[in-house]
Design a protein around this motif. Structure first.
Motif, PDB file in Angstrom:
ATOM      1  N   GLU A 233       0.861  -1.186   0.000  1.00 19.63           N
ATOM      2  CA  GLU A 233       0.000   0.000   0.000  1.00 19.63           C
ATOM      3  C   GLU A 233       0.898   1.236   0.000  1.00 19.63           C
ATOM      4  O   GLU A 233       1.621   1.492   0.962  1.00 19.63           O
ATOM      5  N   VAL A 234       0.839   1.990  -1.095  1.00 18.95           N
ATOM      6  CA  VAL A 234       1.731   3.153  -1.253  1.00 18.95           C
ATOM      7  C   VAL A 234       0.918   4.445  -1.106  1.00 18.95           C
ATOM      8  O   VAL A 234      -0.010   4.700  -1.882  1.00 18.95           O
ATOM      9  N   PHE A 235       1.304   5.241  -0.134  1.00 25.47           N
ATOM     10  CA  PHE A 235       0.549   6.452   0.223  1.00 25.47           C
ATOM     11  C   PHE A 235       1.282   7.684  -0.307  1.00 25.47           C
ATOM     12  O   PHE A 235       2.458   7.888  -0.023  1.00 25.47           O
ATOM     13  N   SER A 236       0.570   8.507  -1.088  1.00 26.57           N
ATOM     14  CA  SER A 236       1.186   9.736  -1.622  1.00 26.57           C
ATOM     15  C   SER A 236       0.088  10.766  -1.877  1.00 26.57           C
ATOM     16  O   SER A 236      -1.082  10.510  -1.589  1.00 26.57           O
ATOM     17  N   TRP A 237       0.474  11.927  -2.436  1.00 27.11           N
ATOM     18  CA  TRP A 237      -0.546  12.885  -2.892  1.00 27.11           C
ATOM     19  C   TRP A 237      -0.411  13.146  -4.387  1.00 27.11           C
ATOM     20  O   TRP A 237      -0.664  14.229  -4.874  1.00 27.11           O
TER      21      TRP A 237
ATOM     22  N   ASN B 163      -2.462   1.610  -4.909  1.00 23.65           N
ATOM     23  CA  ASN B 163      -2.229   3.057  -4.935  1.00 23.65           C
ATOM     24  C   ASN B 163      -3.156   3.763  -3.959  1.00 23.65           C
ATOM     25  O   ASN B 163      -4.357   3.849  -4.189  1.00 23.65           O
ATOM     26  N   ARG B 164      -2.587   4.278  -2.865  1.00 26.02           N
ATOM     27  CA  ARG B 164      -3.404   4.991  -1.874  1.00 26.02           C
ATOM     28  C   ARG B 164      -3.073   6.486  -1.946  1.00 26.02           C
ATOM     29  O   ARG B 164      -2.651   7.092  -0.958  1.00 26.02           O
TER      30      ARG B 164
ATOM     31  N   PRO C  48       0.406   2.889   6.319  1.00 24.83           N
ATOM     32  CA  PRO C  48       0.497   2.199   5.024  1.00 24.83           C
ATOM     33  C   PRO C  48       1.870   1.507   4.960  1.00 24.83           C
ATOM     34  O   PRO C  48       2.711   1.735   5.834  1.00 24.83           O
ATOM     35  N   ASP C  49       2.094   0.695   3.935  1.00 27.47           N
ATOM     36  CA  ASP C  49       3.392   0.015   3.843  1.00 27.47           C
ATOM     37  C   ASP C  49       4.524   0.992   3.577  1.00 27.47           C
ATOM     38  O   ASP C  49       5.666   0.761   3.949  1.00 27.47           O
TER      39      ASP C  49
END
Ligand code: GAL
Length: 442
Positions: free
Chosen positions: A45-49, A77-78, A102-103
């Motif tokens: 789970e990849v967290f971005s903006w 895609n988070r 998240p990961d």
């Protein structure tokens, strides 16, 4: 669009995929190509903006390198909508507090990564740096910003250029003003002329309080323009003095520039704002070079012909920068998948695939002459500037100030948007520094 960008987009399946096969093998030809290939199945789970089409395309391009190296790991895609990351950072903070990270998550080199280190929320990655040789390959300036007590935290994936003035050359020519003003006086004269013409937005930016980071971004570049690099950097160190006449002068100039920025649709994101420049409704925008990804990917514009760029007037010779990184959060569910992701993020192939689309340059020490051809004319300019300029860290994008200090500056900017008082703005900035400078690692 530059050929290289199109190639990466094709590889990522963002545009017609005919050119993709050769590219992906080219992408994977560095020493990291086998990492994770035989790894256990996992989820990441990849967290971005990164949700604007240009940002998303760049992320997809990096993911295509990751997928090739790690066919068994499912990428989730988070990304959270909201340029500059305010909404993402707030949601992330609540997840970290609830011990449900998240990961991996996007962070920015400097004080922002420092906040996560201080809070004990991210793991030491020194083992990965030693294993991959990154401690000698990455830019030392960027590396300094992700270290604490000699240990490395997080993996940088790009270097963004912050003090860039973007313009629409056709609009500028039609109004008899230069698309690349070289001094603040010239820039102010151009803005005046454009305002007088009455048929174009001189400087495009959102004035919505929820988008105040766009205004803060302009403010920091004008402070740099007036103060120059050393005095700018001193504003973020212990003992910072925000009460000087030079700061007043810079804030006066900022306030004057902003009289030529009528604002846009309520809450317009930076990407909607740059559509105004690309579409010929506005002449100038001051923003980081992620706008390049929007110009090329979302608006299909060509660098130099459809949009022009230069250093924000008065800042030539200084590269104001920020660097996006990914982290290994303490308590990440799939640690092995995260390490595989970070390995792609730090690889030459991953960084090239990402940055050539993102409108950024790789955070590496050396860029070979072959590698250089992957980058379009704007990015080649940025690569040259990075090499020869004095480097200075960005406020808005996490380098020089902690989250708490940044939030205090946000408050000062939001108040200023309401009352337009430079005196009060400076007082609020002085008191923010009084509260936070002593805690600075800058
Ligand atoms: C910056 C970030 C960039 C870009 C931009 C707009 O803070 O460093 O990568 O995403 O926000 O969203």
């Amino acid at each position: 669009m530059a050929m290289s960008r199109r190639f990466f987009l094709a590889a990522a399946g963002v545009v017609g995929a005919t050119a993709s096969t050769g590219l992906l093998s080219a992408c994977s030809s560095d020493s990291n190509s086998s990492v994770g290939a035989n790894g256990a199945p996992g989820e990441l789970e990849v967290f971005s903006w990164w949700t604007d089409p240009g940002e998303k395309a760049a992320l997809d391009s990096l993911v295509s390198v990751f997928n090739q190296n790690n066919p068994n790991i499912k990428f989730i895609n988070r990304a959270i909508v909201g340029g500059g990351g305010d909404a993402a950072k707030a949601l992330l903070a609540s997840r970290l507090k609830a011990k449900n990270p998240p990961d991996t998550f996007q962070a920015q080199a400097g004080e922002m990564v420092g906040d996560y280190i201080t809070a004990g929320q991210i793991e030491d990655l020194t083992f990965l740096y030693k294993q991959e040789g990154w401690d000698t390959q990455f830019s030392q300036k960027v590396l300094k910003l992700i270290q604490r007590d000699g240990k490395f935290y997080s993996v940088p994936v790009d270097t963004h250029h912050i003090n860039v003035l973007w313009s629409n050359p056709k609009v500028c020519a039609a109004h008899g003003v230069s698309a690349k003003p070289t001094s603040m006086d010239e820039f102010l004269g151009n803005l005046r002329k454009l305002k007088k013409a009455g048929n174009v937005i001189p400087l495009a930016v959102s004035l919505d309080p929820g988008q105040d980071w766009q205004v803060k971004h302009i403010m920091e570049t004008v402070l740099l323009s007036t103060l120059k690099a050393d005095a700018w950097s001193a504003l973020w160190k212990k003992g910072a003095d925000w009460s000087t006449p030079q700061v007043t002068k810079a804030l006066d100039t900022f306030a004057e520039i902003m009289t030529y920025a009528p604002g846009t649709a309520p809450a317009a994101g930076w990407d909607q704002v740059c559509t105004l420049v690309g579409g010929g409704k506005a002449a100038y925008q001051i923003m980081g070079d992620w706008v390049e990804a929007n110009f090329t990917v979302a608006q299909n514009l060509y660098p130099g012909r459809d949009y022009a760029w230069c250093a924000v007037p008065g800042t030539a010779g200084t590269f104001l920068f920020a660097s996006d990184c990914f982290t290994l959060p303490v308590g990440a569910k799939d640690r092995a998948a995260t390490i595989a992701w970070l390995t792609s993020c730090g690889s030459k192939a991953g960084q090239d695939a990402f940055t050539a689309v993102k409108g950024a340059i790789p955070p590496r020490q050396t860029i070979g002459s072959d590698e250089r051809t992957l980058f379009d004319p704007y990015l080649q300019w940025s690569l040259d500037e990075w090499k020869k300029d004095v480097l200075a860290g960005s406020l808005t994008h996490g380098v020089v100030a902690s989250g708490a200090w940044n939030t205090a500056v946000d408050g000062a900017v939001v108040n200023w948007l309401k009352d337009r008082s430079v005196t009060k703005l400076q007082q609020n900035l002085v008191s923010a520094a009084g509260q936070y400078a002593a805690l600075s690692h800058s």
